[in-house]
Enzyme design. Structure first.
Site, mmCIF file in Angstrom:
data_model
loop_
_atom_site.group_PDB
_atom_site.id
_atom_site.type_symbol
_atom_site.label_atom_id
_atom_site.label_comp_id
_atom_site.label_asym_id
_atom_site.label_seq_id
_atom_site.Cartn_x
_atom_site.Cartn_y
_atom_site.Cartn_z
ATOM 1 N N LYS A 197 0.845 -1.197 0.000
ATOM 2 C CA LYS A 197 0.000 0.000 0.000
ATOM 3 C C LYS A 197 0.880 1.247 0.000
ATOM 4 O O LYS A 197 2.087 1.183 0.231
ATOM 5 C CB LYS A 197 -0.907 -0.003 1.228
ATOM 6 C CG LYS A 197 -0.173 0.091 2.552
ATOM 7 C CD LYS A 197 -1.135 0.067 3.714
ATOM 8 C CE LYS A 197 -0.387 0.154 5.048
ATOM 9 N NZ LYS A 197 -1.314 0.212 6.193
ATOM 10 N N ARG A 245 -10.428 0.958 15.287
ATOM 11 C CA ARG A 245 -10.301 1.728 14.051
ATOM 12 C C ARG A 245 -11.252 1.154 13.022
ATOM 13 O O ARG A 245 -12.147 1.843 12.541
ATOM 14 C CB ARG A 245 -8.834 1.672 13.580
ATOM 15 C CG ARG A 245 -8.445 2.669 12.532
ATOM 16 C CD ARG A 245 -6.953 2.642 12.267
ATOM 17 N NE ARG A 245 -6.486 1.340 11.750
ATOM 18 C CZ ARG A 245 -5.247 1.117 11.346
ATOM 19 N NH1 ARG A 245 -4.333 2.076 11.401
ATOM 20 N NH2 ARG A 245 -4.894 -0.074 10.878
ATOM 21 N N TYR A 278 16.901 30.119 7.704
ATOM 22 C CA TYR A 278 15.745 30.904 8.119
ATOM 23 C C TYR A 278 15.691 31.026 9.636
ATOM 24 O O TYR A 278 15.835 30.042 10.369
ATOM 25 C CB TYR A 278 14.456 30.257 7.626
ATOM 26 C CG TYR A 278 14.177 30.479 6.157
ATOM 27 C CD1 TYR A 278 13.989 31.755 5.651
ATOM 28 C CD2 TYR A 278 14.097 29.406 5.279
ATOM 29 C CE1 TYR A 278 13.732 31.961 4.299
ATOM 30 C CE2 TYR A 278 13.835 29.587 3.934
ATOM 31 C CZ TYR A 278 13.653 30.878 3.446
ATOM 32 O OH TYR A 278 13.402 31.077 2.112
ATOM 33 N N MET A 323 12.613 24.852 1.602
ATOM 34 C CA MET A 323 11.832 24.114 0.613
ATOM 35 C C MET A 323 12.729 23.302 -0.321
ATOM 36 O O MET A 323 12.430 22.146 -0.638
ATOM 37 C CB MET A 323 10.956 25.066 -0.201
ATOM 38 C CG MET A 323 10.109 24.358 -1.244
ATOM 39 S SD MET A 323 9.067 25.484 -2.207
ATOM 40 C CE MET A 323 7.837 25.945 -0.986
#
Length: 358
Positions: A35, A131, A255, A303
């Site tokens: 999956k 679940r 940053y 990024m």
């Protein structure tokens, strides 16, 4: 190839890991869980590699299953979440897919369906995950009804562990006992073992194993080296240094200046960022390998770029940087990013160059 960010997938390692999983219960069967695009490793590539020896495959949903069928995969494919709409049943029957049934609506839809062929159903019991799955007091009735339907060819009983990777958790024992008690009067094949149970819990092996993360070379037992030693990491994420800076004490990096140099520091800028799938939340000091030499992340991940410490290393522009893989395990990197290996693997984005070996 221009930008050097690359993910390398070793299919031979995945085949090795499937054999390790299978060897834990060689007389039983094992579905290879592919999956989420085989946990980011490429579902079609992985399924083609394993089809000659895997007993079958497991995916989350019909879209993933049909992708494999269209690629020529003929082995059984189980839909772990079952179907979401009744109109999927026609394709499930047409493509000979196996489906989990975990609620009354799915059961009722099968009972109403006019199918091209009867289905192989895996009936899910909620033993504590809360679940998916029938509650224990409703499970036997669901079993009897499915057993009587002409739309059903075969039934397999299943459940899902909450904490099998934690040997100290009492939940695993409680779930096993509940599964045995509720299914005692339901004579059908059974499946409970995920990766952790496949490797360490023989009493959970039953008829079908469902190995997932171990196929891709990461142990579910982060603190236990014994399981990891049997596995081969299948994904390696790399890039290169594209610029070098010599910084003085007191100068900040990246940053918001989350790293301030305490001494003269040689800093390499690397073509890798959160848009490639490297976690933005990775902390200062997260391990990396530069030309095979151990180093660390400095400053905040951007990024498209991040910075690593080159101080004292034989490295410069063009030097290779490994973020995780055969030489630096994803399980070591993940805690520095407040996550797990699963998210590292599945997070790689499409702009990262992909190289497949084996």
């Amino acid at each position: 190839m221009a930008r050097p960010a690359t993910v390398t997938i070793d299919l031979d390692a995945i085949a090795h890991n499937y054999r390790v999983a299978k060897s834990q219960a060689p007389a039983r069967k094992a579905l290879a869980v592919v999956k989420a695009n085989a946990y980011g490793h490429g579902a079609i590539d992985v399924a083609r590699k394993l089809e000659a020896e895997a007993d079958g495959f497991a995916v989350a949903c019909i879209e993933e299953a049909l992708e494999l069928r269209e690629a020529g995969i003929r082995k059984p494919i189980l839909l772990l979440e079952g179907f979401f709409q009744a109109d999927e049943l026609a394709d499930i029957g047409r493509h000979d897919l196996w489906t989990v049934v975990h609620n009354q609506a799915q059961l009722d839809a099968i009972a109403r369906a006019d199918l091209p062929a009867p289905l192989n159903v895996w009936l899910k019991l909620d033993t504590g995950m809360h679940r998916l799955g029938f509650a224990p007091d409703a499970y036997r009735a669901a079993y009897r009804r499915l057993k009587a339907l002409p739309q059903v060819r075969s039934l397999t009983l299943m459940s899902h562990f909450t904490s099998a990777e934690d040997p100290a958790s009492p939940a695993t024992r409680h779930q096993l006992e509940r599964f045995e008690r509720v299914s005692r009067d339901c004579p059908s094949p059974r499946s409970f073992a995920n990766s952790a149970a496949t490797m360490t819990l023989p009493e959970a092996h039953h008829d079908w194993q469902r190995p997932g993360i171990i196929l891709y070379g990461a142990s579910p037992f982060v603190a236990d080296p014994e399981v990891q030693a049997q596995l081969k990491p299948a994904m390696t994420l790399t890039s290169e240094v594209i610029a070098v800076r010599e910084l003085r004490p007191g100068e900040a990096i990246g940053y918001n200046g989350t790293w301030v140099c305490e001494a003269p520091t040689r800093v390499g800028t690397v073509a890798m960022g959160y848009a490639d799938g490297y976690p933005r939340q990775a902390r200062n000091g997260t391990p990396v390998l530069v030309n095979g030499q151990r180093s660390r992340l400095l400053g905040r991940v951007s990024m498209d770029m991040l910075m690593v410490d080159l101080t004292g290393l034989d490295a410069g522009v063009g030097s290779s940087v490994e973020f995780w893989g055969r030489n630096l395990l994803a399980n070591e990197v993940a805690p520095w990013c407040d996550t797990i290996a699963y998210t590292l693997f599945t997070g790689i984005t499409r702009r990262v160059h992909r190289r497949v070996l084996g």
